[in-house]
Design a protein around this motif. Sequence first.
Motif, mmCIF file in Angstrom:
data_model
loop_
_atom_site.group_PDB
_atom_site.id
_atom_site.type_symbol
_atom_site.label_atom_id
_atom_site.label_comp_id
_atom_site.label_asym_id
_atom_site.label_seq_id
_atom_site.Cartn_x
_atom_site.Cartn_y
_atom_site.Cartn_z
ATOM 1 N N PHE A 4 42.258 39.114 45.933
ATOM 2 C CA PHE A 4 40.844 39.021 46.313
ATOM 3 C C PHE A 4 40.021 40.023 45.518
ATOM 4 N N GLU A 5 38.919 39.548 44.969
ATOM 5 C CA GLU A 5 37.965 40.422 44.290
ATOM 6 C C GLU A 5 36.572 40.158 44.853
ATOM 7 N N GLY A 6 35.761 41.201 44.902
ATOM 8 C CA GLY A 6 34.403 41.061 45.415
ATOM 9 C C GLY A 6 34.317 41.112 46.920
ATOM 10 N N GLY A 7 35.409 41.473 47.583
ATOM 11 C CA GLY A 7 35.409 41.554 49.033
ATOM 12 C C GLY A 7 36.710 41.040 49.607
ATOM 13 N N PRO A 8 36.973 41.284 50.900
ATOM 14 C CA PRO A 8 38.175 40.761 51.544
ATOM 15 C C PRO A 8 38.073 39.262 51.769
ATOM 16 N N ASP B 222 37.073 36.455 46.378
ATOM 17 C CA ASP B 222 37.473 35.275 45.622
ATOM 18 C C ASP B 222 38.439 35.686 44.521
ATOM 19 N N CYS B 223 39.083 34.695 43.925
ATOM 20 C CA CYS B 223 39.987 34.919 42.786
ATOM 21 C C CYS B 223 39.658 33.858 41.746
ATOM 22 N N ALA B 224 38.690 34.154 40.910
ATOM 23 C CA ALA B 224 38.134 33.159 39.995
ATOM 24 C C ALA B 224 38.630 33.318 38.559
ATOM 25 N N ARG B 225 39.555 34.239 38.325
ATOM 26 C CA ARG B 225 40.042 34.424 36.957
ATOM 27 C C ARG B 225 40.838 33.208 36.506
ATOM 28 N N THR B 226 40.869 32.980 35.200
ATOM 29 C CA THR B 226 41.479 31.757 34.670
ATOM 30 C C THR B 226 42.639 32.024 33.718
ATOM 31 N N ARG B 227 43.089 33.263 33.620
ATOM 32 C CA ARG B 227 44.248 33.555 32.780
ATOM 33 C C ARG B 227 44.987 34.762 33.358
ATOM 34 N N PRO B 228 46.258 34.936 32.986
ATOM 35 C CA PRO B 228 47.004 36.106 33.460
ATOM 36 C C PRO B 228 46.484 37.389 32.831
ATOM 37 N N TYR B 229 46.759 38.486 33.503
ATOM 38 C CA TYR B 229 46.536 39.794 32.886
ATOM 39 C C TYR B 229 47.627 40.038 31.853
ATOM 40 N N ASN C 144 49.072 45.498 29.551
ATOM 41 C CA ASN C 144 48.359 46.709 29.153
ATOM 42 C C ASN C 144 46.901 46.688 29.592
ATOM 43 N N GLU C 145 46.501 45.648 30.347
ATOM 44 C CA GLU C 145 45.140 45.574 30.857
ATOM 45 C C GLU C 145 44.998 46.398 32.133
ATOM 46 N N THR C 146 43.774 46.817 32.398
ATOM 47 C CA THR C 146 43.483 47.487 33.662
ATOM 48 C C THR C 146 43.352 46.443 34.756
ATOM 49 N N ILE C 147 44.175 46.571 35.794
ATOM 50 C CA ILE C 147 44.204 45.616 36.891
ATOM 51 C C ILE C 147 43.479 46.211 38.082
ATOM 52 N N PRO C 148 42.566 45.461 38.713
ATOM 53 C CA PRO C 148 41.901 45.978 39.908
ATOM 54 C C PRO C 148 42.922 46.453 40.947
ATOM 55 N N GLU C 149 42.584 47.510 41.648
ATOM 56 C CA GLU C 149 43.517 48.101 42.608
ATOM 57 C C GLU C 149 43.876 47.090 43.693
ATOM 58 N N VAL C 150 45.150 47.010 43.990
ATOM 59 C CA VAL C 150 45.665 46.132 45.044
ATOM 60 C C VAL C 150 46.116 47.019 46.191
ATOM 61 N N SER C 151 45.555 46.789 47.364
ATOM 62 C CA SER C 151 45.754 47.733 48.476
ATOM 63 C C SER C 151 47.056 47.521 49.232
ATOM 64 N N VAL D 30 32.533 25.967 54.746
ATOM 65 C CA VAL D 30 33.805 26.572 54.368
ATOM 66 C C VAL D 30 33.791 27.135 52.949
ATOM 67 N N SER D 31 32.634 27.195 52.332
ATOM 68 C CA SER D 31 32.587 27.606 50.934
ATOM 69 C C SER D 31 33.064 29.036 50.724
ATOM 70 N N SER D 32 33.025 29.870 51.771
ATOM 71 C CA SER D 32 33.444 31.266 51.614
ATOM 72 C C SER D 32 34.922 31.467 51.909
ATOM 73 N N ARG D 33 35.636 30.416 52.326
ATOM 74 C CA ARG D 33 37.051 30.531 52.645
ATOM 75 C C ARG D 33 37.870 30.313 51.384
ATOM 76 N N ASN D 34 38.216 31.378 50.743
ATOM 77 C CA ASN D 34 38.960 31.301 49.495
ATOM 78 C C ASN D 34 40.386 31.783 49.724
ATOM 79 N N ASP D 35 41.340 31.051 49.197
ATOM 80 C CA ASP D 35 42.753 31.382 49.366
ATOM 81 C C ASP D 35 43.271 32.083 48.116
ATOM 82 N N CYS D 36 43.384 33.383 48.204
ATOM 83 C CA CYS D 36 43.899 34.176 47.089
ATOM 84 C C CYS D 36 45.243 34.807 47.449
#
Length: 470
Positions: free
Chosen positions: A358-362, A368-375, A378-385, A440-446
């Motif tokens: 999830f990015e941009g909020g819980p 949401d998880c809108a990225r379209t390719r793998p990291y 050596n890329e900086t990955i957003p912190e995963v809690s 349901v537009s805000s219900r994103n499954d990440c």
Amino acid sequence: MIRPCTIVLKQTMELLPLFAAIQRTPRVALTLSFVLFTLTIVPALYSLLANPTLPLLISSSETDGPFPSDHVHLSPLNSPSFRTLSPVNSPIPAPPYHTRHQKSSFNSSPVTTSTLRTQIRDDEQRCDLFKGEWIPNEESPYYNNATCWAIQEHQNCMKFGRPDTGFMRWRWKPDGCDLPIFDPNEFLEMVRGKSMGFVGDSISRNQVQSLLCLLSRVEYPEDISSSPDIAFKVWNYTSYNFILHVMWSPYLVKTTKPDPTDAKSNFFSLYLDQYDTKWTSQINQLDYLIISSGHWFYRPLIFYENEKLSGCQYCSLPNTTELPLHYGYTKALRTSLRAILENFTGLAILRSFSPQHFEGGPWNKGGDCARTRPYRRNETIPEVSDLKIHDIQLEEFRAAEEEMEKKMGLRLRLMNTTQAMLLRPDGHPGRYGHLQTEEVSSRNDCIHWCLPGPIDTWNDILLQMMKTEK
């Protein structure tokens, strides 16, 4: 000594007058050409066909027949455009009735060899399967929702308009070796006459559905479940006498649900030192066991130990000790591994935690998880809690591994896929796991994974681990 080349040159010069005469006599020239063809070309062809050591210039991708392979190819007949599946109510839908006792109707395209290797070489046996990165793979996907009946709508990432398909076209490349792609024929031969069970939550079920889809190229199973309980399914691949068990246990230990008649009972109650006998009582009949869990332990929970209330998590109940996050998971995993040590004698695999993206909020606040390719690694990955769950798994696995040495027959292994899946923010359904409406537009499954998608790699790794143990 006269050299051979000198002799050949001399003989050629002597024949020149004969060739000149032949040119003036067409019938003689034609006869001589036929004789030369018979004496030279025909013996060469015979030698080529009779000598099996000579290579035939046919690529492996063009050969016909059920050869062992590390890739499954969908023929044009098996690659229709993605179609819509009807809604299903069960966790894993049943195959079409008319094919339950038959081989897959998609067998018209045989499983063939690929350009990639089918096994890890001897000099690569020490390769760490869990350290590496994702690389392009244009040969995937190996099934779709037209060829596999087990894909639920919320995993059918193309049905509701996902515009990109690149998330399906990557494969995991460990450092130092190539991981073979799942071969359904090889898998089914390896498990012939055996049984396998998956225990855990909906992510565990996600892996089972991937396995069902990968095996659908060879055979559809028969549902032989002894009860209508959709949380506990049993499938039989009749041609191989292979039994596949799916056992629902998101908390792994004995659990009671909230009482709907009690307004104050809003929490699951976990008995952290007691087995969930719904699955622990069955594992003594299994040859393979894959266990995993984690995501459900972030809910409000009440804990019991020694039949007494020991505390709670996110509960804010009077006269109840608020225990730290992950307290319950540590105890539950420890109890589950003890159950395996005491009741199982086959190959047991603990699959590590599957990260959310999830990015941009819980999840409940627009994440949401809108990225379209793998990291790239050596890329900086957003912190995963939630990677603390992974740390706990490593600690408890090591402790159980020491105890395993005292028991004959049991093999306990770790499928440490967390790092690989951390690099795949593009592989979740996100907003494309349901119809997009204002409600349901805000219900994103990440959390769950698209099928086909990155989770297929878990079964690549599973098969490789089974081959290594064998």
